[in-house]
Design an enzyme around this catalytic site. Structure first.
Site, PDB file in Angstrom:
ATOM      1  N   CYS A 317     -19.641  16.863  -5.917  1.00  0.00           N
ATOM      2  CA  CYS A 317     -18.642  17.374  -4.983  1.00  0.00           C
ATOM      3  C   CYS A 317     -17.344  16.586  -5.117  1.00  0.00           C
ATOM      4  CB  CYS A 317     -19.174  17.271  -3.551  1.00  0.00           C
ATOM      5  SG  CYS A 317     -18.112  18.063  -2.341  1.00  0.00           S
ATOM      6  N   ARG A 379     -18.176  29.933   0.832  1.00  0.00           N
ATOM      7  CA  ARG A 379     -18.611  28.702   1.493  1.00  0.00           C
ATOM      8  C   ARG A 379     -17.415  27.800   1.790  1.00  0.00           C
ATOM      9  NH1 ARG A 379     -20.415  23.431   0.341  1.00  0.00           N
ATOM     10  NH2 ARG A 379     -22.233  22.843   1.587  1.00  0.00           N
TER      11      ARG A 379
END
Length: 464
Positions: A317, A379
């Site tokens: 991430c 998302r």
């Protein structure tokens, strides 16, 4: 507190350590040992996934498209944990994955070995698959293709109907491990199709699978849903069409849903949580992701039964790097859980970890451009944007083997760590932390180096 007591104080209370304005990661913080008066095997790791769902172990597989599908859901539930099946696919396909997981009781089934139609052509054959089942348009078994037969073909560009064998007797998915083993032995089969209650093929199971499972540590108490079948979760997004996805998942038998968003404190997620709780009050809904008390407060007021914590902390991430928004995971977990505990809401701490190694598997962040092209941009609330900005990467992680082996050994290591803390259960650890008996300190960079393997020219690190 007098001067002598202050001078002898050892370590920090959690409330003090996490209130100094620093954003700590797990590596920054170390817990100090306490008193041991019980064996490591006596440690109870049972916990709650959500308000009404209990797990035997505190492990949940994340809703990522390279991680959690039906096979992972069955494996994790068999171990006492859970998996959340990803939503980076169509609602119908996701519901099918849920039905497949809910219909099974054995962790090893090769779902990718189902071929639709006798006119299909097999150009590649997975090396771990002993055979593939051929089905008709109603998903009923009509034949089987052994890998050995396929390998002997000189011309592989031919329909399976030219060389498939008759389908062997199917194994009911409701059978447990020992019943499957007995069925294969009785019928003298090396492999057989696994079928659900409607006789539809959901995969293949083989003698090799049986032998492999017997070589793993003994399975613990499985996680079961209200229907008595293996616990299965699934994720949904926050768009209007996710309401239809939710309905299909409920019809498929899902036990818990996760509203999946990188930043959960949005009007879109709050509305989806309220809709889910109003439409399906018996369904537990987990919200997130959050890293602050204010975020957690809004989601709890909306009615969530659990929270996911983490923003930009995963190894794949890049949210903190790209957006300069997020929080160190240790600080985020402490702050959110300190508030959530007063509202009877369990917390899931998203953690990703990997190790060096030669054998690797593909692993991608759901914020990577590759995943976004499959639909995960929703998302990140970016499905309506013309320009896509990646908040994750695509990479590879070391292949640790089956979770049926990795998880039991990892849980044993966790038990030994809890023993050193003097905590005989997860609840005991919480109590020790909140009562300030459990003390913590911040590690310097040098202390982190010292606490890991160091000073060696070379070494081999085997966790088990």
């Amino acid at each position: 507190m007098n001067g002598l007591e202050l001078e002898l104080e050892d370590g920090f209370r959690a409330s003090r350590l996490f209130s100094q304005g620093f954003s700590y990661t797990y590596d920054d913080v170390i817990m100090l040992p306490h008193y041991i008066d019980f064996p490591a095997d006596a440690v109870d790791l049972s916990t709650r996934l959500s308000r009404r769902i209990r797990l035997s172990i505190p492990c949940v597989a994340s809703p990522m498209d390279t991680v959690s599908e039906s096979s992972m859901a069955v494996a994790m539930a068999s171990l006492g944990g859970a998996a959340i099946i990803h939503s980076n696919t169509s609602p119908a396909a996701q519901a099918s994955l849920v039905r497949s997981a809910k219909s099974r009781r054995t962790p090893f089934v090769h779902g990718s070995s189902v071929i639709s139609g006798s006119d299909a052509i097999i150009r590649t054959f997975d090396e771990v698959l002993p055979a593939a089942v051929v089905t008709d348009s109603n998903k009923q078994p009509i034949g089987v293709v052994a890998r050995s037969d396929w390998e002997r073909l000189e011309d592989k560009d031919v329909p399976v109907s030219t060389y498939m064998r008759s389908a062997p007797p199917p194994v009911p998915a409701k059978y447990d491990f020992e019943e499957v083993a007995a069925f294969l032995a009785k019928e003298k089969l090396g492999h057989a199709p696994l079928v659900d209650e409607d006789g539809e093929v959901i995969g293949v199971i083989s003698i090799e699978d049986i032998e492999r499972i017997r070589g793993f540590p003994k399975l613990g108490k499985p996680s079961l849903g209200r229907d008595g079948r293996l616990l299965t979760g699934a994720s949904i997004g926050t768009r209007e069409d996710d309401k239809e996805r939710l309905e299909q998942l409920v019809k498929a038998g899902v036990d818990v849903v996760v509203v999946d968003s990188s930043q959960g404190n949005s009007v879109y997620q709050l509305e989806m949580i309220k809709h889910a709780k109003k439409s399906f009050p018996e369904l537990d809904v987990i919200g997130g992701n959050v890293v602050t008390i204010a975020q957690a407060q809004n989601l709890i007021q909306a009615g969530v039964d659990g929270l996911r914590v983490g923003m930009g902390s995963g190894s794949i991430c890049t949210t903190q790097e790209v957006c300069a928004v997020g929080r160190g995971q240790a600080t985020a977990v402490y702050k959110v859980s300190s508030y959530a505990k007063d509202h009877n809401v369990p917390v899931i701490a998203d953690v990703y970890e990997y190790q060096g190694g030669r054998r690797v598997k593909k692993y991608r962040g759901m914020g990577s451009l590759e995943a976004m092209t499959k639909g995960s941009d929703a998302r990140y609330l970016g499905d309506t944007l013309k320009l896509k900005v990646a908040q994750g990467v695509v990479g590879a992680v070391a292949d640790k083997g089956s979770v049926l082996k990795f998880i039991p050994y990892t849980m044993q290591a966790v038990k030994q760590g809890f023993q050193d803390l003097g905590a005989s259960s997860l609840q005991s650890a919480h109590d020790l932390l909140r009562s300030s008996v459990l003390r913590l300190e911040v590690r310097t960079g040098a202390a982190q180096v010292e606490g890991a393997v160091h000073g060696l020219v070379s070494y081999e690190k085997k966790p088990f």
